[in-house]
Write a protein that holds these residues in place. Structure first.
Motif, PDB file in Angstrom:
ATOM      1  N   GLU A   1     -22.337  -9.647  -1.661  1.00  0.00           N
ATOM      2  CA  GLU A   1     -21.435 -10.764  -2.423  1.00  0.00           C
ATOM      3  C   GLU A   1     -22.440 -10.945  -3.874  1.00  0.00           C
ATOM      4  OE1 GLU A   1     -20.719 -14.380  -0.549  1.00  0.00           O
ATOM      5  OE2 GLU A   1     -19.085 -13.636   0.491  1.00  0.00           O
TER       6      GLU A   1
ATOM      7  N   ALA B   1     -21.436  -7.923  -5.869  1.00  0.00           N
ATOM      8  CA  ALA B   1     -20.238  -7.973  -6.472  1.00  0.00           C
ATOM      9  C   ALA B   1     -20.065  -8.867  -7.562  1.00  0.00           C
ATOM     10  CB  ALA B   1     -19.387  -8.313  -5.268  1.00  0.00           C
TER      11      ALA B   1
ATOM     12  N   THR C   1     -20.300  -8.027 -11.504  1.00  0.00           N
ATOM     13  CA  THR C   1     -19.053  -7.605 -12.115  1.00  0.00           C
ATOM     14  C   THR C   1     -18.131  -8.531 -12.213  1.00  0.00           C
ATOM     15  OG1 THR C   1     -18.525  -6.263 -10.573  1.00  0.00           O
ATOM     16  CG2 THR C   1     -20.032  -5.083 -12.043  1.00  0.00           C
ATOM     17  N   ALA C   2     -18.148  -9.463 -11.620  1.00  0.00           N
ATOM     18  CA  ALA C   2     -16.937 -10.462 -11.275  1.00  0.00           C
ATOM     19  C   ALA C   2     -16.795 -11.196 -12.540  1.00  0.00           C
ATOM     20  CB  ALA C   2     -17.493 -11.582 -10.204  1.00  0.00           C
ATOM     21  N   PRO C   3     -15.587 -11.649 -12.901  1.00  0.00           N
ATOM     22  CA  PRO C   3     -15.252 -12.500 -14.164  1.00  0.00           C
ATOM     23  C   PRO C   3     -16.024 -13.892 -14.314  1.00  0.00           C
ATOM     24  CG  PRO C   3     -13.555 -12.326 -12.647  1.00  0.00           C
ATOM     25  CD  PRO C   3     -14.447 -11.517 -12.139  1.00  0.00           C
TER      26      PRO C   3
ATOM     27  N   TRP D   1     -14.273 -18.662  -6.116  1.00  0.00           N
ATOM     28  CA  TRP D   1     -13.237 -17.938  -5.939  1.00  0.00           C
ATOM     29  C   TRP D   1     -11.844 -18.328  -6.614  1.00  0.00           C
ATOM     30  CZ3 TRP D   1     -16.456 -18.805  -2.150  1.00  0.00           C
ATOM     31  CH2 TRP D   1     -17.193 -17.836  -1.334  1.00  0.00           C
ATOM     32  N   GLU D   2     -11.081 -17.511  -7.359  1.00  0.00           N
ATOM     33  CA  GLU D   2     -10.047 -18.056  -8.096  1.00  0.00           C
ATOM     34  C   GLU D   2      -8.888 -18.400  -6.861  1.00  0.00           C
ATOM     35  OE1 GLU D   2      -8.139 -16.062 -11.756  1.00  0.00           O
ATOM     36  OE2 GLU D   2      -7.416 -15.042  -9.960  1.00  0.00           O
TER      37      GLU D   2
ATOM     38  N   ARG E   1      -4.793 -18.915  -6.499  1.00  0.00           N
ATOM     39  CA  ARG E   1      -3.516 -18.904  -7.399  1.00  0.00           C
ATOM     40  C   ARG E   1      -2.418 -18.808  -6.437  1.00  0.00           C
ATOM     41  NH1 ARG E   1      -6.279 -19.784 -10.912  1.00  0.00           N
ATOM     42  NH2 ARG E   1      -6.689 -18.726 -12.980  1.00  0.00           N
TER      43      ARG E   1
ATOM     44  N   GLY F   1      -8.242 -15.695  -4.544  1.00  0.00           N
ATOM     45  CA  GLY F   1      -7.977 -14.473  -5.149  1.00  0.00           C
ATOM     46  C   GLY F   1      -9.631 -13.917  -5.543  1.00  0.00           C
ATOM     47  N   ARG F   2      -9.550 -13.682  -7.052  1.00  0.00           N
ATOM     48  CA  ARG F   2     -10.797 -12.875  -7.386  1.00  0.00           C
ATOM     49  C   ARG F   2     -11.999 -13.558  -7.262  1.00  0.00           C
ATOM     50  NH1 ARG F   2      -9.906 -11.658 -13.554  1.00  0.00           N
ATOM     51  NH2 ARG F   2      -9.241 -13.989 -13.765  1.00  0.00           N
ATOM     52  N   LEU F   3     -13.196 -13.217  -7.019  1.00  0.00           N
ATOM     53  CA  LEU F   3     -14.415 -13.524  -6.792  1.00  0.00           C
ATOM     54  C   LEU F   3     -14.741 -14.026  -8.411  1.00  0.00           C
ATOM     55  CD1 LEU F   3     -16.789 -13.971  -4.858  1.00  0.00           C
ATOM     56  CD2 LEU F   3     -17.722 -11.825  -5.872  1.00  0.00           C
ATOM     57  N   LEU F   4     -15.605 -15.403  -8.643  1.00  0.00           N
ATOM     58  CA  LEU F   4     -16.075 -15.783  -9.893  1.00  0.00           C
ATOM     59  C   LEU F   4     -17.475 -16.022  -9.893  1.00  0.00           C
ATOM     60  CD1 LEU F   4     -12.992 -18.450 -10.256  1.00  0.00           C
ATOM     61  CD2 LEU F   4     -13.194 -16.061 -11.343  1.00  0.00           C
TER      62      LEU F   4
END
Length: 483
Positions: free
Chosen positions: A226, A229, A232-234, A412-413, A415, A420-423
């Protein structure tokens, strides 16, 4: 130690109106393993006593590591001389006398000080090895365990004589990953708000069995992956949205928004020059809307295994449970004898000192949320848009414990009811009544967990207290995140 405490009180001069003595033997062992280099072992051992006296309505305090007759005579002369120097005419109110005579020991299954050093090093080395599988972007790995034992005797001139032994154990993992442009951190089982070597992770008033239960080796690869990761996460978005905070993260929010504000000495103004005041002023007890009706919180020093658990505080008052917030309304304080008397109440048994050489202060015990009726899974499923955050990274809060900003290691996002995506670089800001007032769901009893925090700072000179927080995940509406 009992003989020393009783002998010292017998030597006090006649003008001492009240006195108490704490004889404390403290042992601390730390074992640490990093990505490169051999393991490190630290061992501290100290023995001494602290004496408080009241003469003509004024306090005096002195401490010594010399427990021979000369040392006892000297510490009495210093403490009494300090109180006499105030000139008389003072007033110290302590409430009902404390006359307890008892012994108490914290429960444990496996004595951590009897576990072989090789066993501790093997566990930490295996944890580091697993974390290193995340690849070359992992720049730092630190795995550590710490063990504390306090054997202490308390006695006072009211007749109390209490002997206690507390054993505390814990450990954790820190991973830093970097790619030349960014640096990201992941900690396990929980984060710390500042970089310190060792003394991180999750702790309990328990033995080696607590360290074994943490799953350091089993979670090391995931935690390190993690961290990589996140590089490069948004970024966490800048928006007003639904925030779901894991129980680990809510532990620190509860700490800052309810724990410190509801320490009675702060409410009485004695912390103002060092750490500020509090919104939780005495006239607001029983009427101030702290949060939504679904939130209640309490302090409880009797929870088995809680890092803020003990038998008796450092004024000889028995450990107890105290309701701080009920159905969203602020009710009361943690207190010691003097602060309770000033509020026309009885002590809640929350006066503790960081070792024999420090004065007892009002300190948090185990500050806990009462669980709700939801679950993390249900909160996520019922959220159309939001973010999920966990593992505290840092915070700032004003001197009244109102406006705050927290940052977390991971987010985490959410939705359409799914994660969803890792933040990365997640943060949120609000103020205490608005934030807790927006709470619309709390995890149930199955998700309640107590987190042990070995680094709560207060006082001058600085004292470090070991405390616990029992929490569940919670969902908050209309929270500013990412700014």
């Amino acid at each position: 130690m009992r003989d020393i405490a009783e002998a010292l009180l017998a030597l006090l001069p006649a003008d001492v109106g009240y006195a108490d003595v704490r004889v404390v033997h403290r042992t601390h062992e730390q074992v640490l393993v990093e990505l490169e280099g051999p393991g490190e072992v630290g061992y501290d051992d100290s023995l001494g006593l602290g004496l408080r006296v009241v003469v003509a309505g004024h306090w005096g305090f002195a401490a010594t590591h010399r427990l021979d007759p000369h040392g006892l005579d000297t510490v009495i002369a210093q403490a009494v001389g300090q109180a006499r120097a105030a000139g008389g005419g003072g007033r110290v109110a302590l409430g009902p006398p404390v006359t307890t005579r008892a012994t108490w020991s914290s429960p444990l299954e496996i004595d951590p000080f009897e576990v072989a050093l090789s066993t501790k090093l093997d566990l930490l080395s295996a944890t580091v090895k697993e974390a290193s599988t995340a690849g070359p972007l992992v720049q730092q790995i630190e795995a550590s365990v710490d063990f504390y034992r306090d054997h202490k005797v308390f006695a006072n001139t009211e007749g109390a004589l209490i002997e206690q032994t507390l054993t505390e154990s814990g450990g954790g993992l820190l991973v830093n990953a970097g790619n030349g442009n960014d640096l990201q951190r992941r900690s396990f089982p929980q984060g710390v708000p500042r970089q310190i070597r060792g003394q991180r992770g999750d702790f309990a008033t328990a033995g080696w069995e607590h360290v074994e239960s943490l799953g350091l080796v089993e979670n090391a690869a995931r935690v390190a992956s993690e961290a990589v990761a996140l590089l490069t996460a948004p970024q966490c978005p800048d928006e007003i949205t639904t925030l779901i905070a894991g129980g680990n993260q809510l532990a620190m929010v509860l700490h800052e928004c309810a724990g410190h504000p509801m320490e009675a000495d702060r409410a009485l103004g004695t912390e103002a020059s060092l750490a500020g005041g509090t919104y939780a002023t005495p006239e607001r007890r029983g009427s101030y809307r702290w949060g939504s009706p679904i939130v209640s919180a309490y302090a409880d020093a009797t929870i088995p295994g809680g890092l803020g658990s003990f038998g008796y505080d450092d004024e000889g008052v028995r450990a107890q449970r105290t309701q701080l917030i009920k159905d969203g309304v602020f009710l009361g304080y943690m207190s010691g004898r003097e602060s309770a008397a000033a509020l026309e109440a009885e002590s809640t048994g929350a006066s503790r000192a960081d070792g024999w050489q420090r004065l007892p202060l009002v300190r948090m015990t185990n500050i806990c949320l009462e669980p709700g009726e939801s679950s993390l899974e249900e909160m996520i499923a019922g959220t159309e848009r939001g973010i999920l955050v966990d593992t505290n990274r840092g915070f700032s809060i004003d001197d009244q414990r109102m406006s705050f900003r927290f940052t977390t290691e991971v987010g985490w996002e959410i939705r359409d009811g799914k994660v969803g995506r890792l933040l990365k670089n997640c943060s949120y800001q609000s103020d205490t009544p608005r934030f807790w007032g927006s709470l619309d769901a709390l995890g149930g009893p199955d998700e309640w967990k107590i987190h042990g925090v070995p680094s709560c700072n207060k006082g001058e000179p600085l004292q470090v207290a070991h405390i616990g927080h029992g929490t569940v995940p919670g969902r908050f509406q209309n929270v500013q995140v990412g700014r």
